[in-house]
Design a protein around this motif. Sequence first.
Motif, PDB file in Angstrom:
ATOM      1  N   ALA A 555       0.822  -1.208   0.000  1.00 21.23           N
ATOM      2  CA  ALA A 555       0.000   0.000   0.000  1.00 21.23           C
ATOM      3  C   ALA A 555       0.858   1.262   0.000  1.00 21.23           C
ATOM      4  CB  ALA A 555      -0.940  -0.017   1.206  1.00 21.23           C
ATOM      5  N   LEU A 556       1.959   1.239   0.743  1.00 22.61           N
ATOM      6  CA  LEU A 556       2.870   2.387   0.754  1.00 22.61           C
ATOM      7  C   LEU A 556       3.437   2.656  -0.638  1.00 22.61           C
ATOM      8  CD1 LEU A 556       4.780   1.609   4.068  1.00 22.61           C
ATOM      9  CD2 LEU A 556       3.462   3.694   3.643  1.00 22.61           C
ATOM     10  N   LEU A 557       3.814   1.583  -1.337  1.00 26.46           N
ATOM     11  CA  LEU A 557       4.390   1.751  -2.673  1.00 26.46           C
ATOM     12  C   LEU A 557       3.350   2.318  -3.643  1.00 26.46           C
ATOM     13  CD1 LEU A 557       6.919   1.294  -4.444  1.00 26.46           C
ATOM     14  CD2 LEU A 557       5.996  -0.973  -4.983  1.00 26.46           C
ATOM     15  N   SER A 558       2.127   1.802  -3.597  1.00 17.40           N
ATOM     16  CA  SER A 558       1.080   2.303  -4.491  1.00 17.40           C
ATOM     17  C   SER A 558       0.742   3.759  -4.180  1.00 17.40           C
ATOM     18  CB  SER A 558      -0.181   1.443  -4.356  1.00 17.40           C
ATOM     19  OG  SER A 558       0.058   0.121  -4.792  1.00 17.40           O
ATOM     20  N   TYR A 559       0.639   4.070  -2.897  1.00 21.58           N
ATOM     21  CA  TYR A 559       0.309   5.445  -2.522  1.00 21.58           C
ATOM     22  C   TYR A 559       1.409   6.404  -2.977  1.00 21.58           C
ATOM     23  CZ  TYR A 559      -1.365   9.364   0.268  1.00 21.58           C
ATOM     24  OH  TYR A 559      -1.833  10.587   0.671  1.00 21.58           O
ATOM     25  N   ALA A 560       2.649   5.979  -2.877  1.00 23.79           N
ATOM     26  CA  ALA A 560       3.761   6.804  -3.358  1.00 23.79           C
ATOM     27  C   ALA A 560       3.646   7.059  -4.853  1.00 23.79           C
ATOM     28  CB  ALA A 560       5.091   6.128  -3.024  1.00 23.79           C
ATOM     29  N   ALA A 561       3.208   6.039  -5.602  1.00 27.84           N
ATOM     30  CA  ALA A 561       3.058   6.214  -7.048  1.00 27.84           C
ATOM     31  C   ALA A 561       1.949   7.207  -7.372  1.00 27.84           C
ATOM     32  CB  ALA A 561       2.776   4.862  -7.698  1.00 27.84           C
ATOM     33  N   TYR A 562       0.890   7.209  -6.600  1.00 23.46           N
ATOM     34  CA  TYR A 562      -0.201   8.157  -6.826  1.00 23.46           C
ATOM     35  C   TYR A 562       0.184   9.584  -6.461  1.00 23.46           C
ATOM     36  CZ  TYR A 562      -3.957   4.764  -7.729  1.00 23.46           C
ATOM     37  OH  TYR A 562      -4.764   3.801  -8.284  1.00 23.46           O
ATOM     38  N   THR A 563       0.966   9.728  -5.413  1.00 25.13           N
ATOM     39  CA  THR A 563       1.190  11.062  -4.833  1.00 25.13           C
ATOM     40  C   THR A 563       2.584  11.623  -5.069  1.00 25.13           C
ATOM     41  OG1 THR A 563       1.924  10.116  -2.727  1.00 25.13           O
ATOM     42  CG2 THR A 563      -0.449  10.514  -2.992  1.00 25.13           C
ATOM     43  N   GLY A 564       3.516  10.787  -5.501  1.00 20.78           N
ATOM     44  CA  GLY A 564       4.897  11.238  -5.645  1.00 20.78           C
ATOM     45  C   GLY A 564       5.617  11.391  -4.322  1.00 20.78           C
ATOM     46  N   SER A 565       5.084  10.818  -3.263  1.00 22.28           N
ATOM     47  CA  SER A 565       5.671  10.974  -1.932  1.00 22.28           C
ATOM     48  C   SER A 565       6.937  10.146  -1.785  1.00 22.28           C
ATOM     49  CB  SER A 565       4.663  10.546  -0.856  1.00 22.28           C
ATOM     50  OG  SER A 565       5.296  10.436   0.402  1.00 22.28           O
ATOM     51  N   ALA A 566       8.066  10.810  -1.659  1.00 20.80           N
ATOM     52  CA  ALA A 566       9.332  10.112  -1.435  1.00 20.80           C
ATOM     53  C   ALA A 566       9.327   9.415  -0.077  1.00 20.80           C
ATOM     54  CB  ALA A 566      10.490  11.092  -1.524  1.00 20.80           C
ATOM     55  N   ARG A 567       8.657  10.002   0.889  1.00 22.58           N
ATOM     56  CA  ARG A 567       8.601   9.416   2.232  1.00 22.58           C
ATOM     57  C   ARG A 567       7.952   8.036   2.209  1.00 22.58           C
ATOM     58  NH1 ARG A 567       4.353  10.992   6.209  1.00 22.58           N
ATOM     59  NH2 ARG A 567       4.960  10.244   8.292  1.00 22.58           N
ATOM     60  N   HIS A 568       6.852   7.905   1.483  1.00 22.79           N
ATOM     61  CA  HIS A 568       6.160   6.620   1.416  1.00 22.79           C
ATOM     62  C   HIS A 568       6.963   5.604   0.592  1.00 22.79           C
ATOM     63  CE1 HIS A 568       2.859   9.222   2.727  1.00 22.79           C
ATOM     64  NE2 HIS A 568       2.242   8.132   3.119  1.00 22.79           N
ATOM     65  N   ARG A 569       7.568   6.058  -0.488  1.00 25.21           N
ATOM     66  CA  ARG A 569       8.343   5.123  -1.305  1.00 25.21           C
ATOM     67  C   ARG A 569       9.576   4.638  -0.550  1.00 25.21           C
ATOM     68  NH1 ARG A 569       8.645   3.700  -6.922  1.00 25.21           N
ATOM     69  NH2 ARG A 569      10.670   2.768  -7.382  1.00 25.21           N
ATOM     70  N   GLU A 570      10.238   5.524   0.135  1.00 21.79           N
ATOM     71  CA  GLU A 570      11.431   5.116   0.892  1.00 21.79           C
ATOM     72  C   GLU A 570      11.064   4.125   1.998  1.00 21.79           C
ATOM     73  OE1 GLU A 570      12.997   8.824   2.169  1.00 21.79           O
ATOM     74  OE2 GLU A 570      13.680   9.400   0.155  1.00 21.79           O
ATOM     75  N   ALA A 571       9.932   4.342   2.653  1.00 17.33           N
ATOM     76  CA  ALA A 571       9.494   3.397   3.681  1.00 17.33           C
ATOM     77  C   ALA A 571       9.197   2.035   3.069  1.00 17.33           C
ATOM     78  CB  ALA A 571       8.258   3.942   4.398  1.00 17.33           C
ATOM     79  N   ALA A 572       8.569   2.034   1.893  1.00 17.32           N
ATOM     80  CA  ALA A 572       8.269   0.773   1.219  1.00 17.32           C
ATOM     81  C   ALA A 572       9.554   0.053   0.820  1.00 17.32           C
ATOM     82  CB  ALA A 572       7.397   1.029  -0.011  1.00 17.32           C
ATOM     83  N   GLU A 573      10.497   0.785   0.267  1.00 14.82           N
ATOM     84  CA  GLU A 573      11.748   0.166  -0.172  1.00 14.82           C
ATOM     85  C   GLU A 573      12.519  -0.407   1.015  1.00 14.82           C
ATOM     86  OE1 GLU A 573      13.824   3.125  -2.392  1.00 14.82           O
ATOM     87  OE2 GLU A 573      12.612   2.826  -4.208  1.00 14.82           O
ATOM     88  N   ARG A 574      12.531   0.317   2.116  1.00  9.67           N
ATOM     89  CA  ARG A 574      13.244  -0.192   3.286  1.00  9.67           C
ATOM     90  C   ARG A 574      12.570  -1.454   3.816  1.00  9.67           C
ATOM     91  NH1 ARG A 574      17.410   1.561   6.081  1.00  9.67           N
ATOM     92  NH2 ARG A 574      17.680   0.863   8.238  1.00  9.67           N
ATOM     93  N   ALA A 575      11.250  -1.452   3.864  1.00  8.32           N
ATOM     94  CA  ALA A 575      10.534  -2.632   4.343  1.00  8.32           C
ATOM     95  C   ALA A 575      10.734  -3.825   3.418  1.00  8.32           C
ATOM     96  CB  ALA A 575       9.046  -2.310   4.478  1.00  8.32           C
ATOM     97  N   LEU A 576      10.907  -3.577   2.123  1.00  2.00           N
ATOM     98  CA  LEU A 576      11.108  -4.676   1.172  1.00  2.00           C
ATOM     99  C   LEU A 576      12.453  -5.370   1.350  1.00  2.00           C
ATOM    100  CD1 LEU A 576       9.609  -3.446  -2.220  1.00  2.00           C
ATOM    101  CD2 LEU A 576       8.985  -5.510  -0.956  1.00  2.00           C
ATOM    102  N   GLY A 577      13.340  -4.791   2.133  1.00  2.86           N
ATOM    103  CA  GLY A 577      14.625  -5.440   2.360  1.00  2.86           C
ATOM    104  C   GLY A 577      14.485  -6.843   2.921  1.00  2.86           C
TER     105      GLY A 577
END
Length: 688
Positions: A555-577
Amino acid sequence: MNRLADSQSPYLLQHADNPVDWWPWELDAFEEARRRDVPVLLSVGYAACHWCHVMAHESFEDEETAGFLNAHFVCVKVDREERPDVDAVYMEAVQAATGQGGWPMTVFLTPDAEPFYFGTYFPPAPRHGMPSFRQVLEGVRAAWEDRREEVADVAARITRDLAGRGLRYDAPRVPGAEEMGAALLGLTRDFDAVRGGFGGAPKFPPSMVLEFLLRHHARTGSQGALQMVEATCEAMARGGIYDQLGGGFARYSVDAEWTVPHFEKMLYDNALLCRVYAHLWRATGSELARRVALETAEFMVHELGTEQGGFASALDADSDDGSGAAHEGVYYVWTPGQLTEVLGEEDGAWAARRFGVTEEGTFERGASVLRLPDLDGPDPDGELVDAARFASVRERLLAAREPRPRPERDEKAVTAWNGLAVAALAETGAYFERPDLVAAAAAAAGLLASVHTDASSEGSARLVRTSRDGVAGASAGVLEDYGDAAEGYLTLYAVTGGREWLDRAGALLETVLTRFVGEDGTLFDTADDAEPLIRRPQDPTDNAVPSGWSAATGALLSYAAYTGSARHREAAERALGIVRELAGRVPRFVGWGLSVGEALLDGPREVAIVGDPAKPGTGELHRTALLSTAPGAVVALGAPGQSGESDVPLLRGRDLVDGRAAAYVCRGFVCDAPTVDAAVLESLLRAV
């Protein structure tokens, strides 16, 4: 009546008339154990659990056993679906101590809630190497009274061990194509090429793994990945795990052939599988996948839908066999004689051959579970399948089954599972042009928004775990509730363009970022202000449903794609580790995490459709975007000319092209030229 009489949980209410003096999970129960200087018996189960019913009937309804329990223990009953945090913490202890787990779960605790003895089902008399429940109770009482120091040492050691199991998460990296390939290889090794699915008996529907394989096929063109999905979905659709008359899937198959199920039907299984079959149709055009997706959606709406617009949790495995005794599966199974009684000699014999009903029976007492062993082959008489005859037989059998005593329904609405249902019904309705299914998704989302949500905090929202009859429960939502509800809202936004759903997803994800994320980027299953347990639960692996970790990450990754939010994308990428660490080792247990990883590798694609939704050109572009197999692609639909801060970022600055509806596709910070042609849009969204 005991203290469970005022509970909202159907499972706890099933035990409200027990002679056992049950307490719900609350601080007062442990204070009472401390006052009386006795241990706590923790019993965890759920309303549709067959063996929970068996143990209740054998032991908890027995006056003598109840008297012993009341004299020597404080007894606490927990619905695992209402308190997944309590269940997770003590199940981890059970599995560590015994090497296995399951429900009913039986744990003995100190008054400080520290566990010291574990088990699952215990019979009323010794059998198959298991002690009787009474023997266990007497042994625990003796240990508590005569070897208290030893009990305290064991409890302290177990608690320290659990507390030390936190994840080490140093500078995680996102999974790449190599990890996805390793996961595919591991799944190929476990794949049952003869019967479909993975591993042996008991065999569970691998919904999240199938989603990963579909996304991997879309991104890479891997035919092996697609073949595993097609074989598994066909085997399940042919098998007894699928209700051949009424639609919907049972919890699992007790055998490797998908023949005999454990008959309880869970909302989460059906939501996840509905989406899998809809996505398989999207990828292949399979008529079987279309039929099963729609039948499963209709099962959810008709059999699990509530008056409040949400969905009940489950149908029980057991029902009355007509004599007043409850038995598993009797609502669903048939004998040859019963088929003949309903259909007549000729059609009865035809149906017996077609559905695999034998004189010996495939289940118990000479009855058989209906299957379709030759789903696409000739009928039992060697002719091509007579579709009209088949439909007539199904209709008559379903009508004849209807008066049978029905399995009980667990009426509580679970936030996470309703979120899964919202996503499944929204997509299925959009794909197959069924606005009634989209409306059902919106109604369930409305229940989550109005009853399950407290939006009093600025910019964020808090969830409760459950409701019943439109009344919110007392248990706080856990991470999977936030992740799955956000996923449902985002999917509904993609299908309808209703801005409300995007905003609601954003409010939930704000709570995830502020309350569920640790300093190192790890995700916890409970909020930082939740009731403290002996360990703060944290599990990134998928089981019957996506883990809270992977659901929130997606959900964080999708929301980042909709909004351009770097904060949400970075959280998603870190969690994907964590997926990078687990992909090659246990791919069957990180299916949704792998699916999110595929979305990240593909972008995900961002699609903005601009135009009047009432005009055909806009609808054609929107439908084309929704039917794209690009992993995790997000779709925004809106009117042209959006430029304000309050507008959806993905739609800002997008306008019509020559006065016509247009589609804008971006990926990895690069955008293609807008197009008004649905065929061009389809090619732009083709992953390979």
